[in-house]
Design an enzyme around this catalytic site. Structure first.
Site, PDB file in Angstrom:
ATOM      1  N   GLY A   7       0.740  -1.363  -0.087  1.00 58.14           N
ATOM      2  CA  GLY A   7       0.036   0.104   0.064  1.00 58.14           C
ATOM      3  C   GLY A   7       0.896   0.977  -0.048  1.00 58.14           C
ATOM      4  O   GLY A   7       1.422   1.602   1.023  1.00 58.14           O
ATOM      5  N   GLY A   9       0.354   4.398  -0.901  1.00 58.59           N
ATOM      6  CA  GLY A   9      -0.229   5.770  -0.737  1.00 58.59           C
ATOM      7  C   GLY A   9       0.921   6.964  -0.191  1.00 58.59           C
ATOM      8  O   GLY A   9       2.227   6.623  -0.101  1.00 58.59           O
ATOM      9  N   LYS A 188      -5.957   6.583  18.857  1.00 54.78           N
ATOM     10  CA  LYS A 188      -5.748   7.076  17.248  1.00 54.78           C
ATOM     11  C   LYS A 188      -7.152   6.692  16.599  1.00 54.78           C
ATOM     12  O   LYS A 188      -7.206   7.882  15.715  1.00 54.78           O
ATOM     13  CB  LYS A 188      -4.713   6.177  16.511  1.00 54.78           C
ATOM     14  CG  LYS A 188      -4.428   6.829  15.080  1.00 54.78           C
ATOM     15  CD  LYS A 188      -3.689   5.964  13.966  1.00 54.78           C
ATOM     16  CE  LYS A 188      -3.487   6.542  12.921  1.00 54.78           C
ATOM     17  NZ  LYS A 188      -2.648   5.816  12.052  1.00 54.78           N
ATOM     18  N   SER A 261      -6.749  11.793   5.394  1.00 58.22           N
ATOM     19  CA  SER A 261      -6.594  10.652   4.659  1.00 58.22           C
ATOM     20  C   SER A 261      -7.790  10.529   3.746  1.00 58.22           C
ATOM     21  O   SER A 261      -8.104  10.091   2.692  1.00 58.22           O
ATOM     22  CB  SER A 261      -5.945   9.414   5.016  1.00 58.22           C
ATOM     23  OG  SER A 261      -6.677   8.855   6.161  1.00 58.22           O
TER      24      SER A 261
END
Length: 313
Positions: A7, A9, A188, A261
């Site tokens: 991943g 990104g 988080k 995000s």
């Protein structure tokens, strides 16, 4: 160390770049062809705290990795939550019996998928407070400071977890071992469960949202829902500390101008979001535990409605 970033990104690019600069052997795997082509043609280009950096990293489409001869020591998962299962299937040939898999995905409960492919003793759960953004295919913006907490799931895996901590810290990613990662993940989750969905719905950065009259009430209610569910799983959330952390995100001089995000996924890239694995997870768990979660439930529905309005894919 031989490392796969699964991943690639914004966050995967940050970790891949920093681990590459620390002389690890890193390959990136992703499903976004334009991003892959740009990195293959021009290198990974980063605005790294105001300095323009370009690094040549290997990157592959996840559909094309079955024949790659690369036995990873460590896999770091940054794929989207809804793509986790397909990514794990794609990289099976590069995951050996000693490969450690570190999950840094947003959301809750990803180990239920990973353990179908990797022994529990090889799974590490982590939580990172680093930020990053994609400006265009092959181009990322990396700014500010961050940290990583991680813990082994298997009872006998702390030594291996400490080795991963050392590698990440050598790359200046500020890692440390946690004896209670679930609490970190829920903390988080509070940040993601407020900043991601709310900034996406309101089409705002974090500073603009934080300056609204309703910000405090909305954030406090969402955090209270996360805390109630976390308590049912013996995960401790210090609510005043979490609220202070969230409010620090509003600072325009640090990260307040950042778009989270989920905003980047839906508003900029017209992609489906991970809301089901953040606020949606709290809504599901709340129903299971008999805990009301009206704000998380409503925000989940709002984000899904916006996905449909924008015809996200």
């Amino acid at each position: 160390m031989k490392i796969i970033i699964a991943g690639a990104g914004a966050m995967g690019s940050r970790f891949g770049l920093m681990l590459h600069q620390a002389n690890n052997e890193v390959i990136l795997i992703d499903g976004w062809q334009d991003h892959i082509d740009a990195i293959n043609n021009n290198g990974l280009q980063a605005n790294f705290d105001g300095e323009m950096v370009t690094e040549s990293l290997e990157i592959y489409h996840q559909d094309d990795v079955s024949s790659i001869d690369f036995n990873a020591d460590l896999v770091i998962l940054f794929t989207k939550a809804m793509q986790l299962d397909s990514m794990m299937q794609s990289i099976q040939n590069m995951v050996g019996k000693n490969t450690k898999v570190l999950c840094l995905l947003n959301g809750i409960g990803h180990e239920d998928v990973i353990k179908n492919y990797v022994p529990l003793s090889n799974i590490l759960l982590g939580n990172t407070m680093w930020t990053a953004g994609i400006e265009a295919p092959g181009k990322v913006k990396l700014f500010g400071n961050g940290s990583i907490d991680l813990q082994n799931l298997g009872a006998d895996g702390q030594e291996a977890a400490e080795e991963v901590v050392a590698v990440l810290s050598e790359a200046k990613l500020n890692a440390k071992y946690s004896a209670n990662i679930l609490s970190s993940i829920y903390r988080k989750g509070c940040v993601n469960g407020t900043m991601n969905g709310l900034c996406t719905i309101l089409d705002s950065n974090m500073a603009d949202f934080g300056e609204t009259d309703a910000a405090d009430q909305i954030v406090e209610q969402i955090v209270s829902e996360f805390a109630a569910v976390a308590a049912m799983e013996n995960a401790d959330i210090n609510v005043p500390e979490v609220l202070a952390q969230i409010k620090s995100c509003y600072n325009r001089e640090t990260i307040g101008l950042h778009h989270p995000s989920m905003y980047q996924d839906l508003i900029i890239n017209n992609r489906l979001t991970e809301i089901d694995y953040i606020n949606g997870a709290i809504a599901r768990k709340g129903k299971e535990y008999g805990i009301p979660t009206p704000y998380c439930s409503f925000l989940t529905k709002l984000v899904h409605a916006k996905e449909q309005v924008l015809a996200a894919v």
